[in-house]
Write a protein that holds these residues in place. Structure first.
Motif, PDB file in Angstrom:
ATOM      1  N   ALA A  12      -1.016   2.086  -7.366  1.00  0.00           N
ATOM      2  CA  ALA A  12      -1.514   2.804  -8.540  1.00  0.00           C
ATOM      3  C   ALA A  12      -2.371   4.005  -8.131  1.00  0.00           C
ATOM      4  O   ALA A  12      -2.864   4.733  -8.979  1.00  0.00           O
ATOM      5  CB  ALA A  12      -2.315   1.861  -9.426  1.00  0.00           C
ATOM      6  N   GLY A  13      -2.599   4.180  -6.820  1.00  0.00           N
ATOM      7  CA  GLY A  13      -3.387   5.308  -6.337  1.00  0.00           C
ATOM      8  C   GLY A  13      -4.863   5.004  -6.141  1.00  0.00           C
ATOM      9  O   GLY A  13      -5.623   5.896  -5.765  1.00  0.00           O
ATOM     10  N   ALA A  14      -5.280   3.755  -6.368  1.00  0.00           N
ATOM     11  CA  ALA A  14      -6.685   3.384  -6.153  1.00  0.00           C
ATOM     12  C   ALA A  14      -6.963   3.243  -4.661  1.00  0.00           C
ATOM     13  O   ALA A  14      -6.135   2.709  -3.905  1.00  0.00           O
ATOM     14  CB  ALA A  14      -7.020   2.079  -6.869  1.00  0.00           C
ATOM     15  N   LYS A  15      -8.115   3.731  -4.224  1.00  0.00           N
ATOM     16  CA  LYS A  15      -8.483   3.667  -2.809  1.00  0.00           C
ATOM     17  C   LYS A  15      -8.606   2.214  -2.347  1.00  0.00           C
ATOM     18  O   LYS A  15      -9.169   1.382  -3.039  1.00  0.00           O
ATOM     19  CB  LYS A  15      -9.803   4.393  -2.579  1.00  0.00           C
ATOM     20  N   VAL A  16      -8.075   1.944  -1.147  1.00  0.00           N
ATOM     21  CA  VAL A  16      -8.156   0.622  -0.523  1.00  0.00           C
ATOM     22  C   VAL A  16      -9.121   0.732   0.650  1.00  0.00           C
ATOM     23  O   VAL A  16      -8.911   1.564   1.541  1.00  0.00           O
ATOM     24  CB  VAL A  16      -6.765   0.150  -0.039  1.00  0.00           C
ATOM     25  N   THR A  63      -4.052   3.723  -0.121  1.00  0.00           N
ATOM     26  CA  THR A  63      -4.259   3.429  -1.530  1.00  0.00           C
ATOM     27  C   THR A  63      -3.318   2.303  -1.944  1.00  0.00           C
ATOM     28  O   THR A  63      -2.372   1.972  -1.215  1.00  0.00           O
ATOM     29  CB  THR A  63      -3.982   4.657  -2.418  1.00  0.00           C
ATOM     30  N   ASP A  64      -3.578   1.742  -3.130  1.00  0.00           N
ATOM     31  CA  ASP A  64      -2.606   0.796  -3.666  1.00  0.00           C
ATOM     32  C   ASP A  64      -1.519   1.609  -4.377  1.00  0.00           C
ATOM     33  O   ASP A  64      -1.576   2.841  -4.418  1.00  0.00           O
ATOM     34  CB  ASP A  64      -3.272  -0.253  -4.567  1.00  0.00           C
ATOM     35  N   GLU A 111     -14.172   5.617   3.541  1.00  0.00           N
ATOM     36  CA  GLU A 111     -13.868   4.632   2.502  1.00  0.00           C
ATOM     37  C   GLU A 111     -12.442   4.091   2.579  1.00  0.00           C
ATOM     38  O   GLU A 111     -12.224   2.894   2.544  1.00  0.00           O
ATOM     39  CB  GLU A 111     -14.115   5.261   1.135  1.00  0.00           C
ATOM     40  N   ASN A 112     -11.461   4.976   2.666  1.00  0.00           N
ATOM     41  CA  ASN A 112     -10.066   4.527   2.658  1.00  0.00           C
ATOM     42  C   ASN A 112      -9.208   5.288   3.662  1.00  0.00           C
ATOM     43  O   ASN A 112      -8.034   5.524   3.430  1.00  0.00           O
ATOM     44  CB  ASN A 112      -9.467   4.663   1.246  1.00  0.00           C
ATOM     45  N   HIS A 167       0.812  -1.217   0.000  1.00  0.00           N
ATOM     46  CA  HIS A 167       0.000   0.000   0.000  1.00  0.00           C
ATOM     47  C   HIS A 167       0.845   1.267   0.000  1.00  0.00           C
ATOM     48  O   HIS A 167       2.042   1.224   0.269  1.00  0.00           O
ATOM     49  CB  HIS A 167      -0.905   0.039   1.248  1.00  0.00           C
TER      50      HIS A 167
END
Length: 143
Positions: free
Chosen positions: A70-74, A67-68, A101-102, A44
């Motif tokens: 790649a910047g996607a919310k975890v 985030t991961d 959410e993250n 992360h």
């Protein structure tokens, strides 16, 4: 056989390049979505947001966005963790709880000032805890 060695060499170069792309100096050049400081922590990225320098009080906020790479919310539902802040001769540990959410949030008494250091430890998505070290007011993070 040469093809296998070439594939292995190419894979090692790409993995090595990816690892370099997530070092502290590189992440310090990235504009963090929430105005904090980014660090890599295992699989992360953590973004630490703290109170502005000079803020005072016993319940100053801290937030860690996950985030991961790649910047996607975890998602942080069920996540747990803590942050240890070292500043102004004080050591403060604050529990972090999912708060969206993250993001995980907490609050406590600390001295937000240049030179402050922080260690974030989170367990997200059933993974073992991963740690990241921050200097929130070093460099340029939009503070």
């Amino acid at each position: 056989m040469r093809t296998i060695h070439a594939l292995i060499a190419a894979l090692m170069l790409s993995v090595g390049g990816a690892a370099l792309a997530h070092d502290d100096a590189t992440l310090d050049k990235v504009k963090a979505p929430n105005g904090g400081q980014l660090r890599a922590a295992g699989i992360h990225h953590y973004e630490l947001v703290v109170a502005a320098p000079g803020a005072k009080g016993d319940a100053l906020p801290v937030a860690v966005y996950v985030t991961d790479h790649a910047g996607a919310k975890v998602p942080t539902q069920g996540a747990s963790g803590s942050i240890t802040l070292l500043s102004g001769g004080q050591k403060t540990t604050i529990a972090l709880q999912p708060a969206g959410e993250n993001v995980l949030k907490g609050s406590g008494a600390y001295v937000p000032q240049p030179g402050m250091k922080a260690i974030v430890s989170l367990s997200v998505g059933g993974q073992p805890a991963a740690q990241a070290r921050f200097e929130p007011f070093a460099g340029h993070h939009g503070h």
